[in-house]
Every structure is written in C-alpha cells, then in structure tokens.
Design a protein around this motif. Structure first.
Motif, PDB file in Angstrom:
ATOM      1  N   ASN A   1      63.239 -17.570 -30.417  1.00  0.00           N
ATOM      2  CA  ASN A   1      64.619 -18.046 -31.057  1.00  0.00           C
ATOM      3  C   ASN A   1      64.597 -17.815 -32.542  1.00  0.00           C
ATOM      4  N   ARG A   2      65.708 -17.841 -33.199  1.00  0.00           N
ATOM      5  CA  ARG A   2      65.908 -17.828 -34.501  1.00  0.00           C
ATOM      6  C   ARG A   2      65.359 -19.125 -35.084  1.00  0.00           C
ATOM      7  N   ASP A   3      65.243 -20.392 -34.524  1.00  0.00           N
ATOM      8  CA  ASP A   3      64.543 -21.557 -35.156  1.00  0.00           C
ATOM      9  C   ASP A   3      62.976 -21.628 -34.841  1.00  0.00           C
ATOM     10  N   GLN A   4      62.377 -20.715 -34.078  1.00  0.00           N
ATOM     11  CA  GLN A   4      61.118 -20.499 -33.593  1.00  0.00           C
ATOM     12  C   GLN A   4      60.241 -19.693 -34.601  1.00  0.00           C
TER      13      GLN A   4
ATOM     14  N   SER B   1      66.119 -15.649 -46.928  1.00  0.00           N
ATOM     15  CA  SER B   1      67.653 -15.887 -46.618  1.00  0.00           C
ATOM     16  C   SER B   1      68.265 -15.371 -45.540  1.00  0.00           C
ATOM     17  N   ARG B   2      67.736 -14.581 -44.776  1.00  0.00           N
ATOM     18  CA  ARG B   2      68.328 -14.269 -43.246  1.00  0.00           C
ATOM     19  C   ARG B   2      67.935 -15.231 -42.441  1.00  0.00           C
ATOM     20  N   ALA B   3      66.937 -16.298 -42.661  1.00  0.00           N
ATOM     21  CA  ALA B   3      66.799 -17.435 -41.643  1.00  0.00           C
ATOM     22  C   ALA B   3      67.418 -18.666 -42.004  1.00  0.00           C
ATOM     23  N   GLU B   4      68.117 -19.074 -40.916  1.00  0.00           N
ATOM     24  CA  GLU B   4      68.897 -20.458 -41.099  1.00  0.00           C
ATOM     25  C   GLU B   4      68.025 -21.748 -41.144  1.00  0.00           C
ATOM     26  N   PHE B   5      66.685 -21.381 -40.550  1.00  0.00           N
ATOM     27  CA  PHE B   5      65.692 -22.541 -40.447  1.00  0.00           C
ATOM     28  C   PHE B   5      64.537 -22.311 -41.326  1.00  0.00           C
ATOM     29  N   ARG B   6      64.824 -22.000 -42.416  1.00  0.00           N
ATOM     30  CA  ARG B   6      63.559 -21.408 -43.027  1.00  0.00           C
ATOM     31  C   ARG B   6      62.444 -22.946 -43.365  1.00  0.00           C
ATOM     32  N   ILE B   7      62.990 -23.849 -43.450  1.00  0.00           N
ATOM     33  CA  ILE B   7      62.141 -24.982 -43.716  1.00  0.00           C
ATOM     34  C   ILE B   7      61.255 -25.193 -42.520  1.00  0.00           C
ATOM     35  N   LEU B   8      61.793 -24.695 -41.226  1.00  0.00           N
ATOM     36  CA  LEU B   8      60.962 -25.043 -40.076  1.00  0.00           C
ATOM     37  C   LEU B   8      59.822 -23.899 -40.058  1.00  0.00           C
ATOM     38  N   LEU B   9      60.329 -22.549 -40.473  1.00  0.00           N
ATOM     39  CA  LEU B   9      59.707 -21.238 -40.170  1.00  0.00           C
ATOM     40  C   LEU B   9      58.635 -21.048 -41.575  1.00  0.00           C
TER      41      LEU B   9
ATOM     42  N   GLN C   1      55.231 -20.537 -43.718  1.00  0.00           N
ATOM     43  CA  GLN C   1      53.940 -19.726 -43.629  1.00  0.00           C
ATOM     44  C   GLN C   1      52.693 -20.656 -43.099  1.00  0.00           C
ATOM     45  N   ASP C   2      52.791 -21.816 -43.410  1.00  0.00           N
ATOM     46  CA  ASP C   2      51.575 -22.923 -43.160  1.00  0.00           C
ATOM     47  C   ASP C   2      51.711 -23.325 -41.663  1.00  0.00           C
ATOM     48  N   ASN C   3      52.819 -23.248 -40.984  1.00  0.00           N
ATOM     49  CA  ASN C   3      52.882 -23.814 -39.639  1.00  0.00           C
ATOM     50  C   ASN C   3      53.049 -22.808 -38.469  1.00  0.00           C
ATOM     51  N   ALA C   4      52.834 -21.568 -38.673  1.00  0.00           N
ATOM     52  CA  ALA C   4      53.072 -20.479 -37.794  1.00  0.00           C
ATOM     53  C   ALA C   4      52.226 -20.653 -36.560  1.00  0.00           C
ATOM     54  N   ASP C   5      50.947 -21.228 -36.745  1.00  0.00           N
ATOM     55  CA  ASP C   5      50.072 -21.463 -35.606  1.00  0.00           C
ATOM     56  C   ASP C   5      50.851 -22.361 -34.864  1.00  0.00           C
ATOM     57  N   ILE C   6      51.245 -23.669 -35.348  1.00  0.00           N
ATOM     58  CA  ILE C   6      51.574 -24.804 -34.614  1.00  0.00           C
ATOM     59  C   ILE C   6      53.132 -24.246 -33.922  1.00  0.00           C
TER      60      ILE C   6
ATOM     61  N   GLU D   1      66.828 -30.504 -40.344  1.00  0.00           N
ATOM     62  CA  GLU D   1      66.719 -29.015 -39.995  1.00  0.00           C
ATOM     63  C   GLU D   1      66.583 -28.775 -38.446  1.00  0.00           C
ATOM     64  N   LYS D   2      65.777 -29.600 -38.168  1.00  0.00           N
ATOM     65  CA  LYS D   2      65.528 -29.840 -36.529  1.00  0.00           C
ATOM     66  C   LYS D   2      66.558 -30.154 -35.649  1.00  0.00           C
ATOM     67  N   LEU D   3      67.336 -31.260 -36.240  1.00  0.00           N
ATOM     68  CA  LEU D   3      68.706 -31.736 -35.453  1.00  0.00           C
ATOM     69  C   LEU D   3      69.558 -30.812 -35.556  1.00  0.00           C
TER      70      LEU D   3
END
Length: 626
Positions: free
Chosen positions: A404-407, A431-439, A441-446, A560-562
């Motif tokens: 998903n876009r938030d994943q 800028s294409r990602a609405e949830f870039r705080i969630l996405l 580079q440091d947490n891609a593994d999580i 952003e999660k909400l």
C-alpha cells in the motif's frame, strides 16, 4: 545442454530483470533469465550511482524485502552521501557513487550463485500465448522456451534508436543492438504503446581534467550502508571524491550554435522526454536568462580514468559537445571517450497492468522497468522484485503480494503507474508519497522484512538482524524514559551543545527530544547507559539513529499513522468486478470512461484516478451501500 521448460522466464537483465529473476528463483521457481549480453548484467547505462532523493528509499526497501540492489551497491560503492540532512528524517535520502564495472560483476556473481536460475544469451522476438495466457517465448535463434509465467524487463531496447546530432544509430545502448519483434507481438494482442526518450552525457578522460580548478565534493564521514545486512562504515572499495564546476556564457554560445542540428529541436525526436533531468540544450532553451549551470564530475570507478558529467546530457553533434566542454573551467584540455546521445524506445502504458504488475490482457505476463514508462535504476529494480514475487506466487496459486501507499515507496510507485499512467518518464520523488514520515529510509526493514519473510523471500538472517534491532531500540527507549537527569550531571553538556540548562531533574528522553541534542552525548555520563551501548557492539550508531528519530518525531509519526489508518478503510472496500460502470449514469462521463479502462481494485485506487472526482466516489459508495 539447456532446458526449455521453466516456471518463470525473465526477458532482459537490467536492474528490473536481475531483481525479478533473483526473487522468483529464490522463492523456489525454476527460472530462466534471457539477455542480449551476459557481460552487462544490471549495466549502469547512464549515471554510475544508486539512490538519491526518494530513490535511496526504494533501494533500502528492495533490500528489506530480500533483494540484492542494496548489497551490490554497498560492494561497489566509491562514495556515500546522505542527502537532505538539513531537513527532517522523512527527506533523508542515501546516495552512492558506484564503480560501474564492479556493480555489474557483483550482480553476475549473485545471479550465478542462485541454484534455481539459468542464464541464456539471446534476444526474445515473440511471445507464445494460448487461450489469453502466456506459455513461453521465442528467441532470435529460433528456440522456444516454455514457461508458466513471463516477465518482460526490456529497458530502452524495444526498437531503440540513438541520436547524436543528425546521426542515427539503431540500438538499446551505445554499441549494443536493439530488440525487435516484441512490440509488434504485443500490439497484436491489443496492448497500447508509445515512444519515450532519455539521454546521457559525454564521458571524459580524467587524465586531461585540471582538478585544481574544480571544487572537490568528498563523501560523508559516516557511511550508512544500503543493505541492512551490512554495518555502518563498512566499505569494500577505495572511496573517491566527486567534483563541481559550472558552465558559462561562452559555453552556452557554443551550444546554441549547434541547436539547428539538435534532433530535439529539428523535429527528429517527437517522443516524451524527462522534465526533471533535461539535456543541456533544453536547459538553455527553458532557462535563457540563467548564465551558468552546475555540473558534477563523477568517477566511473576505482580502476579507470573515466568521468561522467552529471548535468551535461546532450544529443548535439559530437563536435559541438566537445568544443563546449573545452570552454568549461577545468576542462580546457579535456579529451572525451565518447559523446552524449539521446535514445528513443517503446514503452507500454502501465494502466494495462494490475498492482501485481501482471498485464490485464494476457494472464501470467508481467511488465517491469522502463517498459512501463519509468526511468531510473531504482524504480526499475523495485518493479522487478515485485513482478518476480508475484509471478512465483501466481503460478503456485498463492495470495498476491502488493504494498500500500502507506507501507512503502514501492507501493506509491506501482499505484501511481497502474492508476494514473504516465505522460513523461516517471521518476520517484518524496513529494509523491502522502506518508513520507512513515516511509523513511531508516525503517524500511521494520516496515517490510517480516512481510517478505512470511512469503519465503527475506532470509532468516534478515529476520534475526531485524529482531535484534527492534529489541535494542525498545531497550533504549525504555531506559531513556526511566533515566532521570540531574542538572549537575548534564548541564555542562547542554551548555556545550548550545541548549538551555535544566533547573530540576528531567527524564533523558526529554533531553534527547531537543533538536540539537544527540543520544550519544550522554554515554559517558551514565555508567549503565555506557554498558548498554557496549553490548550492542558494532551496531550502536544504527540503533541510536533509530531511537532518536522515534523520540524526536513521535508526534508527527503517530499523527500520520492515524491519517493512514483512515484512508486505508477505502483500500479495504474492493470493487473490482462488482460494478458495471456503464450503467451508473450518475457518474461523470470522464469518470465512467476512466473507471472502465482502469477497472480499479478498491475505492481507494478509484479515488486516485485522474478524472474521478470526490462526487464520483460518493456515487460509488452510495451504490455499494445500496
């Protein structure tokens, strides 16, 4: 002797093809990778670099899923920089300058080490299709390979045509033949296609560059690897600097003198080119008032003198390119190994795909990479791994794998392609990602490793590495939340860092929450903290970075999660095959046409289709409620 029956066939060994073949084979499918030239696996046709703004996030996501682009990048890296460090962590983007030759060799080593993967050097000219399902391919040598699924990753090779001034050269890359037959084969089945254009600059002989006139741009002191399997500051090759110089008005005058011979402006090239990575002649026409343009001279490797001129892509006659380069400071006596060129090639509109990257017209046929109208190694590799995963899952009758876009940025990339289509070469931006705080580079593994491990791609080693990271992060968060800091213990550190003193005891996490304070500023102050840090051995910096971001940006992350959770409800309302749009007269004409064409899977996807308005979505929701 070769087999002619496979589970999955991948056509093309660029960045998309290599990831696709590796993923399918590692999941257990008997896989064949067919390429025109086996010495050019994942060739860096243009810039010898991986990552960059948003692109670096894609590479880390590929790695988190169990792909190899991050591992290969680390092994061939000659310079690392984390971009956008002056901004928040959502914008931090890793970028690596690579040794072009080492990059390709590392990929070939990996591919040749995968037990389920065969390689074949040839050109595919035709698809074999029965009952609207792909059953194999036919090659230029007349061999028919049968397969249960086929992935096309043809890059710029479909009817490729290069331009240097008035000179036209057929090919998919300089000195490499184009691929013919596939476009025509696909057209017969009803696929719509078009032409795109990209370009590359001249390559310079570094022995003839006066580096004393250039500004050196070294890499970062702290090297953060692209692969989560590697550790901070772990390097494999000698690190090199890049260099900065600028064009000037004399250079521009020389370039303008050749515009009447430019295929971009004499009507020769009519295909769509990249807006965000224009040629030097396009810059002159688009920005006529700008008296200089920045250029980056980037090394092609540690065992070569070849340099890439980032910012000077051109299809002007070779002599105009050469004379212009020699008027740039530091390049007065430069020699070139070859001129820049533009290349036109066929692509297929990605709205003809499902989110799995399977085509809607032919079952078990997948497209990935520039065939879908994208540009960039990272975008291609991201599509490749998803296509490889889904080809394997489909033929084994398992549930599809989509993001998903938030994943993930990969989810944003593919959703944009299949929902909105392309009207220019698609490049990923934050800028294409609405949830870039969630996405980040440091947490891609999580975000992704556990998902991939469940389907059998991400290894047990990756899961163990992730679990250690999560345990360390939680241990540190708990310690910081409990550890009290007395003024006499920490004020000298706060003063030194330019932060205000405290008057009474506060928790350590409150101090770390300050913008100019780092978690490791207090290691020597608290013995228990120091002992805890020592137990993490050589992963300390990685764990502290993760904890700091969690503390400093927790409010933004939770908000952003909400928001993502609210929007995800629309993604859970499936509509594919449930609505006859032609009968819904309450829809606008444009919305009706777009919905019929794209046939979105969910209400969420429908809401992102250009031409489908909020009122059209309301009509669909009312209809479903009824």
């Amino acid at each position: 002797m070769i087999d002619n029956k496979y589970d999955v066939i991948v056509v093309g060994a660029g960045h998309a093809g290599c990831e696709a073949a590796a993923a399918a084979a590692n999941l257990g499918s008997k896989t064949l990778l067919i390429t025109i030239d086996m010495t050019k696996m994942a060739q860096m046709s243009c810039n010898p670099a991986m990552g960059g703004v948003a692109k670096g996030q894609l590479v880390r996501e590929i790695d988190a899923l169990g792909g190899f682009s991050g591992i290969v990048t680390d092994r061939s890296m000659v310079q690392f920089r984390m971009l956008n460090m002056s901004k928040g962590p959502a914008m931090w983007s890793p970028r690596a300058q690579c040794d072009r030759t080492a990059f390709s060799l590392e990929w070939r080593k990996i591919l040749e080490s995968i037990p389920n993967l065969d390689l074949w050097q040839d050109s595919v000219i035709k698809l074999l299709v029965e009952n609207d399902t792909v059953v194999g391919v036919e090659t230029y040598l007349g061999i028919q390979f049968k397969a249960r699924a086929v992935i096309l990753t043809t890059g710029t090779f479909l009817n490729g045509l290069m331009h240097i001034g008035k000179t036209k050269i057929k090919g998919g890359r300089i000195s490499e033949p184009a691929s013919y037959g596939l476009t025509e084969s696909l057209q017969e089945y009803g696929f719509t296609w078009d032409r795109m254009k990209t370009g590359t600059p001249a390559r310079l002989d570094g022995r003839t560059i006066n580096f004393s006139k250039l500004t050196a741009q070294p890499g970062d002191e702290v090297i953060i690897p692209f692969s989560y399997l590697h550790k901070y500051n772990q390097t494999f090759l000698e690190q090199r600097s890049c260099y900065i110089t600028y064009t000037n008005e004399v250079v521009h005058q020389t370039l303008r003198s050749g515009l009447d011979e430019s295929p971009l402006y004499d009507g020769t090239i009519t295909s769509i080119g990249p807006r965000y990575c224009p040629s030097i002649e396009t810059k002159l026409v688009t920005f006529p008032d700008k008296d200089r343009h920045q250029l980056f001279l980037e090394p092609e490797g540690v065992n070569t003198f070849e340099y890439y001129v980032n910012g000077f892509s051109s299809s002007l006659p070779w002599r105009v390119q050469y004379e212009s380069l020699r008027k740039i400071p530091g390049l007065e006596n430069v020699k070139i190994f070859r001129p820049g060129y533009a290349i036109e090639y066929d692509f297929f509109h990605p709205t003809q795909l499902f989110n799995t990257l399977e085509t809607k017209i032919i079952k078990n046929l997948y497209f990935a990479g520039q065939i879908n109208g994208t540009t960039g190694y990272e975008e291609a590799a991201a599509q490749g791994i998803i296509a490889g995963i889904n080809a394997h899952l489909k033929i084994n009758e398992k549930e599809e794998f989509t993001l998903n876009r938030d994943q993930a940025y990969i989810g944003v990339l593919i959703d944009d392609l299949v929902t909105k289509g392309v009207d220019e070469p698609y490049r990923m931006f934050t800028s294409r990602a609405e949830f870039r705080i969630l996405l980040r580079q440091d947490n891609a593994d999580i975000r992704l490793t556990e998902l991939s491990h469940k389907i059998g791609l991400a290894s047990d080693e990756r899961m163990k590495t992730l679990e250690q990271k999560l345990k360390a992060r939680d241990t540190l968060l708990e310690y910081f939340a409990k550890q009290s800091c007395k003024p006499e213990k920490v004020n000298h550190i706060l003063i030194e860092k330019g932060s205000s003193e405290i008057k009474q005891s506060v928790k350590l996490q409150n101090l770390i929450n300050r913008p100019n304070i780092k978690a490791h500023d207090f290691i020597e102050v608290f013995p228990k903290y120091k002992k805890l840090i020592e137990s993490f051995e050589d992963r300390v910096e990685e764990y502290l970075d993760s904890v700091e971001i969690t503390i400093k940006y927790s409010g933004y992350i939770e908000r952003e999660k909400l928001l993502a959770e609210k929007l995800r409800r629309l993604e859970n309302i499936e509509i594919q095959g449930k609505i006859n749009y032609s009968e819904l007269k309450s829809l606008s004409t444009e919305a009706r046409e777009k919905l019929i064409k794209i046939n979105p899977k969910t209400i969420g996807q429908a809401s992102r289709i250009s031409g489908v308005s909020p009122s059209d979505i309301s009509v669909l929701l009312v209809y479903l409620g009824r």
